[in-house]
Scaffold this motif. Structure first.
Motif, PDB file in Angstrom:
ATOM      1  N   MET A   1       0.826  -1.209   0.000  1.00  0.00           N
ATOM      2  CA  MET A   1       0.000   0.000   0.000  1.00  0.00           C
ATOM      3  C   MET A   1       0.857   1.254   0.000  1.00  0.00           C
ATOM      4  SD  MET A   1      -2.991  -1.159  -0.275  1.00  0.00           S
ATOM      5  CE  MET A   1      -3.928   0.359  -0.041  1.00  0.00           C
ATOM      6  N   ARG A   2       1.936   1.252   0.767  1.00  0.00           N
ATOM      7  CA  ARG A   2       2.808   2.428   0.784  1.00  0.00           C
ATOM      8  C   ARG A   2       3.440   2.664  -0.585  1.00  0.00           C
ATOM      9  NH1 ARG A   2       3.719   0.509   6.206  1.00  0.00           N
ATOM     10  NH2 ARG A   2       5.417  -0.858   5.480  1.00  0.00           N
ATOM     11  N   VAL A   3       3.829   1.591  -1.245  1.00  0.00           N
ATOM     12  CA  VAL A   3       4.389   1.722  -2.596  1.00  0.00           C
ATOM     13  C   VAL A   3       3.335   2.274  -3.546  1.00  0.00           C
ATOM     14  CG1 VAL A   3       5.271   0.425  -4.580  1.00  0.00           C
ATOM     15  CG2 VAL A   3       6.142  -0.062  -2.277  1.00  0.00           C
ATOM     16  N   LEU A   4       2.099   1.771  -3.439  1.00  0.00           N
ATOM     17  CA  LEU A   4       1.017   2.259  -4.285  1.00  0.00           C
ATOM     18  C   LEU A   4       0.817   3.761  -4.106  1.00  0.00           C
ATOM     19  CD1 LEU A   4      -1.446   1.800  -6.164  1.00  0.00           C
ATOM     20  CD2 LEU A   4      -2.784   1.306  -4.097  1.00  0.00           C
ATOM     21  N   TYR A   5       0.796   4.208  -2.853  1.00  0.00           N
ATOM     22  CA  TYR A   5       0.565   5.634  -2.593  1.00  0.00           C
ATOM     23  C   TYR A   5       1.690   6.497  -3.164  1.00  0.00           C
ATOM     24  CZ  TYR A   5      -3.646   5.358   0.274  1.00  0.00           C
ATOM     25  OH  TYR A   5      -4.943   5.202   0.696  1.00  0.00           O
ATOM     26  N   ARG A   6       2.902   5.989  -3.141  1.00  0.00           N
ATOM     27  CA  ARG A   6       3.999   6.757  -3.745  1.00  0.00           C
ATOM     28  C   ARG A   6       3.789   6.927  -5.246  1.00  0.00           C
ATOM     29  NH1 ARG A   6       8.337   7.930  -0.629  1.00  0.00           N
ATOM     30  NH2 ARG A   6       8.442   6.928   1.421  1.00  0.00           N
ATOM     31  N   THR A   7       3.206   5.907  -5.890  1.00  0.00           N
ATOM     32  CA  THR A   7       2.975   6.029  -7.332  1.00  0.00           C
ATOM     33  C   THR A   7       1.912   7.070  -7.658  1.00  0.00           C
ATOM     34  OG1 THR A   7       1.273   4.296  -7.523  1.00  0.00           O
ATOM     35  CG2 THR A   7       3.575   3.603  -7.633  1.00  0.00           C
ATOM     36  N   PHE A   8       1.026   7.378  -6.718  1.00  0.00           N
ATOM     37  CA  PHE A   8       0.063   8.450  -6.967  1.00  0.00           C
ATOM     38  C   PHE A   8       0.785   9.744  -7.309  1.00  0.00           C
ATOM     39  CE2 PHE A   8      -3.195   6.471  -3.774  1.00  0.00           C
ATOM     40  CZ  PHE A   8      -3.458   5.455  -4.679  1.00  0.00           C
ATOM     41  N   VAL A   9       1.990   9.895  -6.751  1.00  0.00           N
ATOM     42  CA  VAL A   9       2.792  11.109  -6.952  1.00  0.00           C
ATOM     43  C   VAL A   9       3.798  10.937  -8.082  1.00  0.00           C
ATOM     44  CG1 VAL A   9       4.373  12.740  -5.839  1.00  0.00           C
ATOM     45  CG2 VAL A   9       2.523  11.684  -4.505  1.00  0.00           C
ATOM     46  N   SER A  10       4.427   9.766  -8.158  1.00  0.00           N
ATOM     47  CA  SER A  10       5.542   9.577  -9.090  1.00  0.00           C
ATOM     48  C   SER A  10       5.096   9.200 -10.499  1.00  0.00           C
ATOM     49  CB  SER A  10       6.488   8.496  -8.555  1.00  0.00           C
ATOM     50  OG  SER A  10       5.823   7.243  -8.446  1.00  0.00           O
ATOM     51  N   ASP A  11       3.930   8.578 -10.633  1.00  0.00           N
ATOM     52  CA  ASP A  11       3.477   8.099 -11.940  1.00  0.00           C
ATOM     53  C   ASP A  11       2.823   9.217 -12.745  1.00  0.00           C
ATOM     54  OD1 ASP A  11       2.710   5.778 -13.808  1.00  0.00           O
ATOM     55  OD2 ASP A  11       0.759   6.668 -13.356  1.00  0.00           O
ATOM     56  N   ALA A  12       3.283   9.429 -13.961  1.00  0.00           N
ATOM     57  CA  ALA A  12       2.779  10.530 -14.786  1.00  0.00           C
ATOM     58  C   ALA A  12       1.296  10.370 -15.114  1.00  0.00           C
ATOM     59  CB  ALA A  12       3.598  10.633 -16.071  1.00  0.00           C
ATOM     60  N   GLY A  13       0.858   9.135 -15.373  1.00  0.00           N
ATOM     61  CA  GLY A  13      -0.550   8.916 -15.680  1.00  0.00           C
ATOM     62  C   GLY A  13      -1.456   9.224 -14.502  1.00  0.00           C
ATOM     63  N   SER A  14      -0.996   8.857 -13.302  1.00  0.00           N
ATOM     64  CA  SER A  14      -1.776   9.166 -12.103  1.00  0.00           C
ATOM     65  C   SER A  14      -1.865  10.672 -11.897  1.00  0.00           C
ATOM     66  CB  SER A  14      -1.136   8.506 -10.880  1.00  0.00           C
ATOM     67  OG  SER A  14      -1.108   7.097 -11.020  1.00  0.00           O
ATOM     68  N   ARG A  15      -0.745  11.359 -12.044  1.00  0.00           N
ATOM     69  CA  ARG A  15      -0.754  12.822 -11.899  1.00  0.00           C
ATOM     70  C   ARG A  15      -1.706  13.461 -12.903  1.00  0.00           C
ATOM     71  NH1 ARG A  15       4.846  12.113 -11.840  1.00  0.00           N
ATOM     72  NH2 ARG A  15       5.058  13.206 -13.852  1.00  0.00           N
ATOM     73  N   ALA A  16      -1.711  12.968 -14.134  1.00  0.00           N
ATOM     74  CA  ALA A  16      -2.602  13.532 -15.149  1.00  0.00           C
ATOM     75  C   ALA A  16      -4.062  13.353 -14.768  1.00  0.00           C
ATOM     76  CB  ALA A  16      -2.321  12.882 -16.508  1.00  0.00           C
ATOM     77  N   ALA A  17      -4.407  12.179 -14.219  1.00  0.00           N
ATOM     78  CA  ALA A  17      -5.797  11.917 -13.837  1.00  0.00           C
ATOM     79  C   ALA A  17      -6.236  12.787 -12.670  1.00  0.00           C
ATOM     80  CB  ALA A  17      -5.965  10.435 -13.484  1.00  0.00           C
ATOM     81  N   PHE A  18      -5.392  12.904 -11.647  1.00  0.00           N
ATOM     82  CA  PHE A  18      -5.738  13.747 -10.509  1.00  0.00           C
ATOM     83  C   PHE A  18      -5.815  15.222 -10.934  1.00  0.00           C
ATOM     84  CE2 PHE A  18      -3.620  10.247  -7.930  1.00  0.00           C
ATOM     85  CZ  PHE A  18      -4.809   9.752  -7.418  1.00  0.00           C
ATOM     86  N   GLY A  19      -4.868  15.664 -11.747  1.00  0.00           N
ATOM     87  CA  GLY A  19      -4.870  17.057 -12.192  1.00  0.00           C
ATOM     88  C   GLY A  19      -6.076  17.399 -13.040  1.00  0.00           C
ATOM     89  N   ARG A  20      -6.436  16.507 -13.955  1.00  0.00           N
ATOM     90  CA  ARG A  20      -7.599  16.750 -14.798  1.00  0.00           C
ATOM     91  C   ARG A  20      -8.867  16.832 -13.952  1.00  0.00           C
ATOM     92  NH1 ARG A  20      -9.070  19.246 -19.102  1.00  0.00           N
ATOM     93  NH2 ARG A  20     -10.453  20.070 -17.499  1.00  0.00           N
ATOM     94  N   THR A  21      -8.956  16.032 -12.918  1.00  0.00           N
ATOM     95  CA  THR A  21     -10.143  16.058 -12.055  1.00  0.00           C
ATOM     96  C   THR A  21     -10.216  17.357 -11.265  1.00  0.00           C
ATOM     97  OG1 THR A  21     -10.048  13.636 -11.920  1.00  0.00           O
ATOM     98  CG2 THR A  21     -11.412  14.779 -10.292  1.00  0.00           C
ATOM     99  N   LEU A  22      -9.092  17.858 -10.788  1.00  0.00           N
ATOM    100  CA  LEU A  22      -9.082  19.164 -10.123  1.00  0.00           C
ATOM    101  C   LEU A  22      -9.563  20.256 -11.071  1.00  0.00           C
ATOM    102  CD1 LEU A  22      -5.766  19.107  -8.049  1.00  0.00           C
ATOM    103  CD2 LEU A  22      -8.099  19.256  -7.134  1.00  0.00           C
TER     104      LEU A  22
END
Length: 301
Positions: free
Chosen positions: A156-177
Motif C-alpha cells: 500500500m505504501r508503494v502504491l501511494y507513492r505512485t500516486f505522486v511519481s506516476d505521470a498517468g496518475s498525476r494527469a488523472a488527478f490534475g484533470r479532475t481538479l
C-alpha cells in the motif's frame, strides 16, 4: 484464475475489497464526527462510502459548499432509488479512477439516464493481479508470502507513492481538479472501487488546495475505515467461509486506510517536488487561475 465473484464470495479489486453479491451497509457516521455535511444521500443503498465533501472550514474561515463534490466507492451496484438520488443531487459528471480490469471484473457504473461516466483510470502497480492470484490460489503459504510479515502494508505504501511519481496518475488527478473548477461539470462525483485510496488521495488534495487544514483533510481520509468497517469484515468472513483464505486478516492492511499510507504519498511529494503547493502546480498543473476558479466555485463565506 477462477472468478472469486463467480464462487459467490467476493471480488478483490485494486485499492480495496468489494463485497459481492450483496453490499453490506455501513453504519452512518454522525455529522459531528465526519466534520462535513450529511444528507439522506450520504449512504446510497448500493454504496458504503458515499460522502458529500461540503461543510469543511478552511484556514480563512470559508466553508466548502455542500452539494458540489461527492466522494464515493464504485457505483456499479446502485439501485433504482440510488439513481433517483443521484439525479436529485444534480450530478453532472462521474469520474471513475478504476482500471479497465476492475471495471471488467465488477461492471461499469450504473448511472441516471443521460449521465455518462468519465473513465480516468489510475494504475494499481499490479496489486490487483498479485493479490487476486494469491486469494484465488487458496494457498495459505502463497498468501502469507504476498501479504504477511508487513508486506500488505508495504504494498500500500508503494502504491501511494505512485500516486505522486506516476505521470498517468498525476494527469488523472490534475484533470479532475480542473473539472472541479469548471461550473459546467459540477456537481461532480469521483470514485475508485472502495472509495478510500485513489479517492482518498484525490479528496485530500482537493481539501488542501481549497485551504482546509491538514488535520481536517487527514481525518476525512481516515473516515473511510469507519464507513467501510462492516463491509470489510463481511468480506473477510465470506472469504474464510468459502475456503479461499485460512487467515483473511492478512487482508486488513489492504482493506484499511492508514496514516502511514498517506504519509508515504506526502513523503514522495517532498522528495519529488519539495512542497505540496509545488506538487499541485508543477505536478498536477493547478495554475493560479485554476486555483482561483476552484475556490470561487467550491467555497462560500
Amino acid at each position: 484464475m477462477p472468478s472469486i465473484r463467480g464462487a459467490g464470495a467476493v471480488a478483490l479489486i485494486a485499492g480495496g475489497l468489494l463485497v459481492s453479491p450483496v453490499a453490506v451497509a455501513a453504519a452512518p457516521v454522525p455529522a459531528a464526527a465526519a466534520g462535513a455535511v450529511t444528507s439522506p444521500q450520504d449512504a446510497l443503498q448500493g454504496t458504503v462510502n458515499f460522502r458529500d465533501l461540503g461543510g469543511y472550514r478552511t484556514v480563512s474561515h470559508a466553508r466548502v459548499r455542500p452539494g458540489l463534490v461527492f466522494r464515493t466507492d464504485a457505483l456499479n451496484r446502485t439501485t433504482d432509488a440510488d439513481l433517483a438520488a443521484l439525479a436529485a443531487l444534480g450530478v453532472r459528471e462521474v469520474v471513475d479512477f478504476r482500471t479497465p480490469a476492475e471495471v471488467a471484473g465488477d461492471g461499469a457504473d450504473r448511472l441516471p439516464p443521460g449521465l455518462a461516466v468519465t473513465a480516468r483510470p489510475i494504475s494499481d502497480g499490479g496489486m490487483y493481479a498479485a493479490v487476486n492470484a494469491a486469494i484465488g490460489s487458496k494457498d495459505p503459504v502463497r498468501q502469507e508470502a504476498v501479504l504477511g510479515g508487513g508486506r500488505g502494508a508495504e504494498t500500500m505504501r508503494v502504491l501511494y507513492r505512485t500516486f505522486v511519481s506516476d505521470a498517468g496518475s498525476r494527469a488523472a488527478f490534475g484533470r479532475t481538479l480542473r473539472d472541479l473548477a469548471d461550473p459546467s461539470r459540477t456537481p461532480l462525483a469521483f470514485h475508485c472501487t472502495s472509495g478510500k485510496d485513489r479517492t482518498g488521495w484525490m479528496s485530500y488534495l482537493l481539501l488542501r488546495a481549497l485551504g482546509v487544514p491538514e488535520n481536517t483533510a487527514r481525518n476525512d481520509y481516515l473516515l473511510s475505515n469507519r464507513y467501510r468497517q462492516d463491509a470489510d469484515a463481511a468480506t473477510r468472513a465470506q472469504l474464510k467461509a468459502a475456503g479461499y483464505m485460512q487467515d483473511p486478516d492478512l487482508l486488513i492492511p489492504i482493506q484499511e486506510v492508514r496514516a502511514d499510507y498517506l504519509d508515504a504519498a506526502l513523503d514522495q511529494v517532498r522528495r519529488s517536488y519539495g512542497t505540496l503547493d509545488r506538487y499541485l502546480r508543477a505536478g498536477l498543473g493547478l495554475d493560479a487561475r485554476t486555483e482561483s476558479r476552484l475556490r470561487h466555485r467550491l467555497l462560500a463565506r
